[in-house]
Enzyme design. Structure first.
Site, PDB file in Angstrom:
ATOM      1  N   ASP A 112      -3.544  16.650  12.798  1.00 20.46           N
ATOM      2  CA  ASP A 112      -4.430  17.029  11.703  1.00 20.46           C
ATOM      3  C   ASP A 112      -5.604  17.839  12.259  1.00 20.46           C
ATOM      4  O   ASP A 112      -5.913  18.945  11.781  1.00 20.46           O
ATOM      5  CB  ASP A 112      -4.935  15.738  11.026  1.00 20.46           C
ATOM      6  CG  ASP A 112      -5.594  16.010   9.690  1.00 20.46           C
ATOM      7  OD1 ASP A 112      -5.562  17.172   9.234  1.00 20.46           O
ATOM      8  OD2 ASP A 112      -6.145  15.065   9.101  1.00 20.46           O
ATOM      9  N   LYS A 121      -2.874  10.842  23.321  1.00 21.38           N
ATOM     10  CA  LYS A 121      -4.051  10.214  23.918  1.00 21.38           C
ATOM     11  C   LYS A 121      -3.601   8.918  24.600  1.00 21.38           C
ATOM     12  O   LYS A 121      -4.219   7.859  24.460  1.00 21.38           O
ATOM     13  CB  LYS A 121      -5.066   9.972  22.779  1.00 21.38           C
ATOM     14  CG  LYS A 121      -6.448   9.615  23.194  1.00 21.38           C
ATOM     15  CD  LYS A 121      -7.208  10.760  23.822  1.00 21.38           C
ATOM     16  CE  LYS A 121      -8.470  10.194  24.441  1.00 21.38           C
ATOM     17  NZ  LYS A 121      -9.112  11.037  25.413  1.00 21.38           N
ATOM     18  N   TYR A 155      -2.476   6.950   9.827  1.00 21.26           N
ATOM     19  CA  TYR A 155      -2.348   7.308   8.407  1.00 21.26           C
ATOM     20  C   TYR A 155      -1.478   6.338   7.617  1.00 21.26           C
ATOM     21  O   TYR A 155      -1.142   6.623   6.477  1.00 21.26           O
ATOM     22  CB  TYR A 155      -1.728   8.704   8.273  1.00 21.26           C
ATOM     23  CG  TYR A 155      -2.686   9.825   8.481  1.00 21.26           C
ATOM     24  CD1 TYR A 155      -3.265  10.031   9.724  1.00 21.26           C
ATOM     25  CD2 TYR A 155      -3.020  10.695   7.447  1.00 21.26           C
ATOM     26  CE1 TYR A 155      -4.140  11.067   9.947  1.00 21.26           C
ATOM     27  CE2 TYR A 155      -3.903  11.728   7.661  1.00 21.26           C
ATOM     28  CZ  TYR A 155      -4.457  11.914   8.900  1.00 21.26           C
ATOM     29  OH  TYR A 155      -5.322  12.952   9.106  1.00 21.26           O
ATOM     30  N   ASP A 194      -7.683  15.490  24.297  1.00 21.81           N
ATOM     31  CA  ASP A 194      -9.010  16.113  24.399  1.00 21.81           C
ATOM     32  C   ASP A 194      -8.964  17.415  25.185  1.00 21.81           C
ATOM     33  O   ASP A 194      -9.546  18.423  24.776  1.00 21.81           O
ATOM     34  CB  ASP A 194     -10.059  15.147  24.988  1.00 21.81           C
ATOM     35  CG  ASP A 194      -9.524  14.266  26.082  1.00 21.81           C
ATOM     36  OD1 ASP A 194      -8.366  13.831  25.966  1.00 21.81           O
ATOM     37  OD2 ASP A 194     -10.242  14.007  27.053  1.00 21.81           O
TER      38      ASP A 194
END
Ligand code: NAD
Length: 427
Positions: free
Chosen positions: A316, A226, A154, A292
């Site tokens: 988010d 991740k 972002y 995930d």
């Protein structure tokens, strides 16, 4: 200056805010459904404060402008006066804002969070009895997400395909980092985006999450990342978060470090599993999970999650996905806070839903609960408790807005405004 004489300011001293009895608090109504939900919510806030403190305390609301209303009034989407007002008054609240299409500001929300450095986006996600949910046991989910709000993907450092800047960037990469350049599958038609994750950015969100967890008697913090794929950004986030916990809270936390684990850490790991079951008051277990599988496990094993700390984009997605389990974004609150300056803006988590604007039909719960979060931040817990009681009672009585009504048996459909009254009636 003269106008300021009659105002009462929230101040920040060292590590906490000081709140007068009649604080001036700026608000942005927001675009689209913003005015509908604001009108229903502000009367709930005022009623809760009045009932809790019997007139001794009262918020002085002060409207400030952003979005379409600001554009129509001043020709600017996010006037500097609005940013300055949030800085001056320290705590504020807002409805949803339209994202201007084409050029200029990418997102008003992101711009506001960045200009005040509101690095912690806090999203509590908890089910209220009677709220329609797509899962069988929505009561099993009770988490608070700490989403890093200023970094990750972002940062807005992007290079559009076909521009001179992008060609220059490619030339540099080709020349200085030929191996990396060779990894690009279609370099001629690619756009580029820079993802930044810093140690300071990671440490301050982790510190905030740990302090929150200890203060609120939570038992675990799960770092969602991740890092298996993005080792130097998400992987570093996980590593720095663990390090911070071990360094600054060594007498209060146990870490189950699955990242870069060694044999010794594995045996510590087993000990921590035991520990999780017998944590003493004020003690926390810190663990991590790859993003995930976090989406699967929050559905299949929701009780394993308590406080979650994560990067900007993961946070988010995850906050809206989890909100769906307890009734959706219409009932999901949020707060954006900088714990070093005390500045905070609380906000409805959904967008402007333009097709429902000015129809007095949508659910104001997201903004009402954001106000509840704000009151708790001010230390006005009795008023906040009344809002929880009122909202719970209104939903239990099945007098709800269209979004819940269509999923409920024997519900009574009420308007946005009437729902606000129901919350007050049930306080
Ligand atoms: P949205 O959240 O505005 O609406 C999507 C759908 O969700 C609506 O059509 C409606 O069915 C439902 N919904 C949303 N809020 C509801 C409520 N309070 N009660 C009942 N139902 C509700 O998302 P969008 O359509 O993707 O975005 C519209 C605009 O809002 C865009 O300009 C977007 O950029 C902006 N946006 C702003 C914020 C923010 O200000 N924080 C957040 C998200 C989107």
């Amino acid at each position: 200056m003269t106008a300021d004489k009659n105002k009462q300011f929230i101040t920040f001293c060292g590590n906490s805010i000081k709140v007068p009895n009649n604080p001036n608090i700026p608000f942005i109504q927001g675009d689209g459904i913003g005015p509908d939900i604001w009108q229903a919510s502000v009367k709930v806030f005022n009623a809760a404060v009045k009932k809790a403190y019997k007139g001794k305390r009262e918020i002085q609301w002060q409207e400030v402008y952003a979005g379409e209303k600001a554009y129509n009034k001043f020709g600017e989407w996010l006037p500097q006066d609005t940013i300055d007002a949030f800085k001056k008054y320290i705590v504020g609240i807002k409805g949803p804002l339209t994202t201007p299409v084409g050029g200029g500001i990418r997102s008003l929300n992101v711009a506001l969070r960045k200009s005040l450095d509101l690095y912690a986006c806090i999203r509590p996600i908890k089910w209220f009895l009677g709220v329609p949910s797509p899962v069988k046991q929505p009561q099993d989910l009770n988490v608070v997400i700490f989403r890093e709000n200023t970094e990750g993907i972002y940062t807005g450092i992007e290079f559009e395909n076909g521009t001179a800047d992008t060609e220059q960037l490619k030339d540099i990469l080709r020349e200085l980092f030929p191996n990396e350049f060779a990894k690009m599958r279609f370099p001629d038609s690619s756009g580029f985006s820079l993802k930044l994750i810093s140690r300071e950015g990671t440490e301050r969100i982790m510190r905030a999450a740990i302090n929150y967890a200890i203060k609120n008697n939570r038992k675990t913090i799960t770092i969602v990342h991740k890092g298996n794929i993005m080792k130097f950004t998400d992987g570093a986030f996980c590593k720095w978060a663990y390090n911070l916990a071990e360094r600054e809270f060594s007498n209060k936390v146990y870490t189950r470090n699955q990242w870069n684990r060694t044999k010794t850490e594995k045996s510590v790991d087993a000990a921590n599993e035991e520990q999780e079951l017998s944590l003493k008051a004020g003690e926390l277990l810190i663990k991590d999970v790859i993003a995930d599988i976090a989406f699967q496990q929050t559905l299949t094993r929701p009780k394993d999650f308590d406080v979650i700390v994560t990067t900007n984009l993961n946070g988010d997605y995850l906050s809206d996905a989890l909100a769906a389990q307890v009734g959706g974004v219409g009932i999901s609150p949020g707060g954006n806070i900088n714990f070093e300056t005390g500045m905070a803006i609380f906000e409805a988590c959904h967008g402007t839903a333009p097709k429902y604007a000015n129809k007095n039909v949508v659910n104001p719960s997201s903004l009402i609960l954001s106000g509840e979060l704000m009151l708790r931040y001010l230390g006005w817990d009795q008023a906040a408790d009344l809002i929880i009681k009122g909202l719970g009672g209104a939903i239990k009585s099945k007098k709800v807005t269209y979004d819940f009504h269509r999923l409920m048996d024997n519900g009574i459909k009420v308007t946005t405004n009437e729902f606000g009254d129901e919350v007050i009636n049930n306080m």
